[in-house]
Every structure is written in C-alpha cells, then in structure tokens.
Scaffold this active site. Structure first.
Site, mmCIF file in Angstrom:
data_model
loop_
_atom_site.group_PDB
_atom_site.id
_atom_site.type_symbol
_atom_site.label_atom_id
_atom_site.label_comp_id
_atom_site.label_asym_id
_atom_site.label_seq_id
_atom_site.Cartn_x
_atom_site.Cartn_y
_atom_site.Cartn_z
ATOM 1 N N GLU A 140 -5.628 -8.932 -1.580
ATOM 2 C CA GLU A 140 -4.339 -8.493 -2.135
ATOM 3 C C GLU A 140 -3.554 -7.886 -0.987
ATOM 4 O O GLU A 140 -3.824 -6.757 -0.575
ATOM 5 C CB GLU A 140 -4.563 -7.437 -3.232
ATOM 6 N N CYS A 199 3.663 -2.613 -2.460
ATOM 7 C CA CYS A 199 3.477 -4.018 -2.071
ATOM 8 C C CYS A 199 4.423 -4.926 -2.835
ATOM 9 O O CYS A 199 4.879 -5.929 -2.309
ATOM 10 C CB CYS A 199 2.028 -4.443 -2.279
#
Ligand code: NDP
Length: 497
Positions: free
Chosen positions: A244, A278
C-alpha cells in the site's frame, strides 16, 4: 537488506519527538534483527493456537480489543496528537475508522474463510471438489506515521481475523502509538498466548529485518521507494507482499457538479492531516465553465484555515523540504498561487497552498507532495480531465464531482478506489477493498478481498467412489477406457454450443 542500523549496540533506544515542539514523547527499545527473529518465532508458536480457534473466538478477542481501545480512546488520541501532531479530534476520527475495520473483519471472517464446493465436471463426477481458505501463518505488518492507528489496524485486524498471528513494526516516528495499540490487544485478551499480536520497534533497519525474517506475508504501507526495497528483499525468500504505497490523487470537477460542495471537499481533502494522507487530494481538474466559481469557492473555504489550528505541523521535518521544492519549482515553471505561497512555509507548519497553471510534467503534478499543497488546473472537458487524471505513475484513489455522470467518469479512472460527490467516502466503508496500482502498489486490504489477502487457498479433490473402466491416471488404463474417453470428449467438446 542493506541498512542494518538495528545491529547497533543493544542499549540503543528509539526516541519519538513531538513534531510541534521537538519535546521527547517516548523512549522505546530499538530491536536488533535477532530480536525481530525472536518475535517472529513467538508469533509462530502462538499461531498454532490462534489458527485453530473457532473463528467466533477470534471475533470475540477482536471485539474485546476494540472495546478496550474505546475505553482508552482519550489517552490514545493524546498520544497520536503528541507523536504525529494532528489535532486530537482528527485522531479520534482516525480511531473511529480503525474500530470500524476491527468490527467488520471480526464479524465477516467466518464467511470469508468458509469452504466452498465447486462442480467437479463430467469426467470427474465421482469426485467432491472443495476450495478452502487457511491462514498464512505469521504476517509482518509495517506501518507509516501519517495514520498510525488506522493504517496498521486496517491490515492487523484482517490478518488476525483470518487466523494469522502478527508482528507489527510501527514507524520510527510513531512507535508509542503502535505500542499502545498492541498493548491494548494484550490487555483485552489476557488469556491468549504471547505472540498473537506482537510489536518490534526501530528504524528502517528493523522493518528490513522483519521483511527478511521467516514471516509468511509482509503487509507494507509506506512510500513507493521503500515499497520497492521491501519487494526486492522479500523476493529472496519468495515471501509474498501486499504493498500500500503513495498516491497523487486527482479530483475531477465536471461542469454539472455542485461546485461549492466540491470546493469544500477539496479544501479538506487536500489540507487535513497537513496533506499527509496517501489518498489526499494533490491535483484538481475543473471544467472551464465552472473554473472561476470553483477558484472563488476554494479561496473562501481556505480563508481562515491555518496550520496549527485546523490541522497540525508536518510530522517529519524532511517533508517540509519536499513541499518547498514542489512549490518553488512550480512557481518558477510558470505556476501562480491562488492561496498561500512561499510565506505559507513556517516550519514545522505549512499553511494551505493552492497553485494554478503548473505544467503537467512538473514534479508538483507527478510526484507525491504529501503536504498541504494542491494544484488546480482548468480543462476543456471531462475527456481531458480523465486523460490527465490517469497521467501519473500512481493509481491509488480519486474523486469525481458530477451530478449526472459521476459513476461513468469514475469507471474510466485508472486507480483502485473512487469516491463520487463526496471526499474519501470509500475510506469510511470497511466493506470496500482498498489498494492501488502502478506506483501506488498492489494487493487489497479491507473488505472481503482484504480478508482473502491474508489467507492461502487450498483446493481439495476427494474421490467418493470409483467408476469402473474410467480410471485415467493409471498404467492399467486399457483401450476400452480410451474409447470411452473419446466418446465423452466428442459429446462434451465436439460442438460449439
Ligand atoms: P516510509 O516508506 O518511509 O516508511 C514506511 C515504513 O517502512 C516505516 O515503518 C519505516 O520505518 C519502514 N521502513 C523504512 N525502510 C524500510 C526497509 N528498508 N524495509 C522495511 N521497512 C522499512 O513511509 P512513511 O512512513 O514516510 O509514510 C508515508 C508514505 O506512506 C507516503 O508515501 C504515503 O502515501 C504512504 N501511505 C500509504 C497508504 C496506503 O494505504 N496506500 C496509507 C498511508 C500512507 P521507519 O519509519 O522507522 O523508517
């Protein structure tokens, strides 16, 4: 892996600092590779017990963990505020997301790992065929500092619910938050063996040691640069990885959007958590006919928003340099500031910055800025917006504002997850799988796919009875069997129906 800084003297300590004041927040042991190995060994022993528990028991343990975190929420949020810098209310919001994941994973793991019978096919009609899912064993979870509760728990809860034990390595910037979460699990479940959920502390080298250890999967959340190193190191043992990584998430504001609500959402999506998200907004593409209104609305939204009030300081000092580089470079390349500018940089704080007219090839449009800086660009139409939105190496999340065509536009975006007419909505729905493509990584956490990611599939074929004359895998097979096979193949496949 190279950077074995954890081989240092065993009395070395890991110190976390308050990013706003520089004051010491916590001091923890700094684990050397040998200690990482011991933690993995403890987790391996605990896995024998944990993986054999009925999933309902694991559910109870996870829900007790969640209840414990709720009970101690204020202390946890104060710690997140101290180590990461975000306001305590934002920490509470983050905890709410994490609790949602624990509950969802706990309640759905039974269904996710349930065995499935599949049709064996005509030639194998005397067989029973099953697909079963088993835990992988020990999962190494490596987490970042920007969402030090929700991000790791978004992997840990699913890994545990699926029957794995976990060794967690929090970021060196937020180790005390990591320790708090792990100790809460142990305190909530005193009857469990040591090692169901353990933690190791240190810098990058400790993470590297975990990757190189005998874990069965690494679930890594962090930057693309470190993700590459993790994958290269994991390849040595062929340890599977879930990556991720970062993003450069775009927003598309179509001509039929609710422009004011889009501006409100962009202001928060770009600036909250000091832009250190993010899936934070880094680029906005607005259709020409509404661009003027959008600029004005965004300026209004940000008029009174300041770092140190609405959001905190930059957690890591080096991140200020990245924002400065993108800002200065973008202005030199012809961009102009709609909100903020060089004066917005007051380390460790950065006030909101909105730029326009930045060339698409500039690093500010292509690299992750990870700060409260967003670039807005006017486009001729949705077609151009989609093309530009898909024009970076990243592919994590995106947002579309359009009253009539939101889903249709969303489906054309090259990324893992899209929110329509709202900001980051997918992140608050635990049932939705989360993850990216390209430089944003691969694999999925959260939801059913996230539970599956922490299992291995086992295929089982059991012969229930023999069919005389139709046994194929044997040296005793005779011409009669082959005649039967030819007849069967003709009937089964000798036509295009
Ligand atoms: P880093 O990649 O710097 O670090 C992530 C973690 O990896 C930290 O725990 C770090 O330890 C550890 N680490 C560092 N070097 C190694 C190594 N060689 N081997 C194994 N582990 C190592 O990321 P940040 O902590 O700076 O986090 C910010 C990044 O995370 C951003 O790019 C952001 O976009 C991304 N992110 C992605 C999310 C997603 O779900 N896709 C969610 C949240 C963030 P240490 O800190 O001790 O050096």
């Amino acid at each position: 892996m190279g950077e074995a800084d954890t081989t240092a003297a065993p009395d070395r300590r890991l110190r976390s600092l308050d990013p706003a004041t520089g004051n010491l927040v916590a001091e923890l042991p700094l684990h050397a590779p040998a200690e990482v190995g011991e933690a993995v060994h403890r987790a391996r022993r605990a896995a024998e017990y944990w993986s054999e528990l009925p999933w309902q028991e694991r559910r109870r343990a996870l829900l007790r963990w969640a209840a414990h975190l709720v009970r101690d929420a204020d202390a946890l949020c104060a710690l997140v505020h101290a180590e990461n810098g975000k306001p305590a209310d934002d920490a509470y919001l983050e905890l709410a997301l994490a609790l949602g994941h624990i509950r969802w994973a706990a309640r759905h793991a039974g269904r996710a790992v349930a065995a499935r019978r599949v049709a064996p096919g005509t030639l194998m009609a005397n067989f029973q065929a099953r697909v079963e899912r088993r835990p992988l064993g020990v999962v190494g979870v490596i987490g970042p500092w920007n969402y030090p509760v929700n991000t790791p728990i978004g992997s840990i809860a699913y890994a545990l619910a699926a029957g794995n034990t976990v060794v967690f390595k929090p970021s060196e910037h937020t180790p005390a938050v990591g320790r708090f979460c792990v100790e809460a699990f142990t305190a909530a479940n005193p009857g469990l063996p040591v090692g169901v959920l353990g933690a190791v502390f240190g810098e990058g080298g400790t993470g590297a040691a975990l990757v190189a250890s005998a874990v069965d999967l690494i679930a890594f959340t962090g930057s693309a640069a470190t993700g590459r190193k993790v994958m290269a190191s994991a390849a040595e043992r062929l340890t599977p990885v879930l990556l991720e990584l970062g993003g450069k998430d775009p927003v598309i504001v179509a001509a039929d959007a609710d422009v004011e609500s889009a501006a409100e959402a962009v202001a928060w999506g770009a600036m909250s958590n000091a832009g250190q998200t993010c899936i934070g907004v880094e680029r906005v593409y607005v259709e020409r006919s509404v661009a003027g209104r959008f600029h004005a609305a965004l300026r209004d939204e940000l008029r009174d928003i300041r770092a140190g009030g609405a959001y905190g300081p930059m957690t890591v000092p080096e991140q200020v340099d990245v924002v400065r580089r993108h800002l200065v470079g973008a202005l030199e390349a012809g961009g102009t500031a709609l909100v903020g500018g060089p004066d917005a940089l007051r380390p460790p704080y950065i006030d909101p910055i909105v730029l326009v007219d930045v060339p698409e090839s500039h690093p500010a449009m292509q690299e992750e800025t990870f700060g409260p800086l967003v670039v807005v660009r006017t486009v001729d139409d949705v077609e151009q917006a989609v093309q530009l939105a898909n024009g970076t190496r990243f592919g994590l999340g995106a947002t579309v504002f359009s009253r009539r065509h939101g889903l249709a536009i969303a489906r054309r975006l090259r990324c893992g997850t899209v929110s329509v007419n709202a900001m980051l909505a997918y992140a608050a729905i635990p049932a939705l799988p989360f993850g990216g493509m390209g430089d944003s990584g691969f694999g999925r956490i959260h939801g059913l796919e996230g539970l599956h990611a922490f299992t291995r599939t086992q295929a089982l074929a059991r012969r229930r009875f023999p069919i005389p004359g139709m046994t194929l895998p044997t040296f005793r097979r005779g011409p009669g069997t082959m005649r039967l096979l030819r007849a069967a193949l003709n009937r089964l496949h000798g036509h295009a129906r």
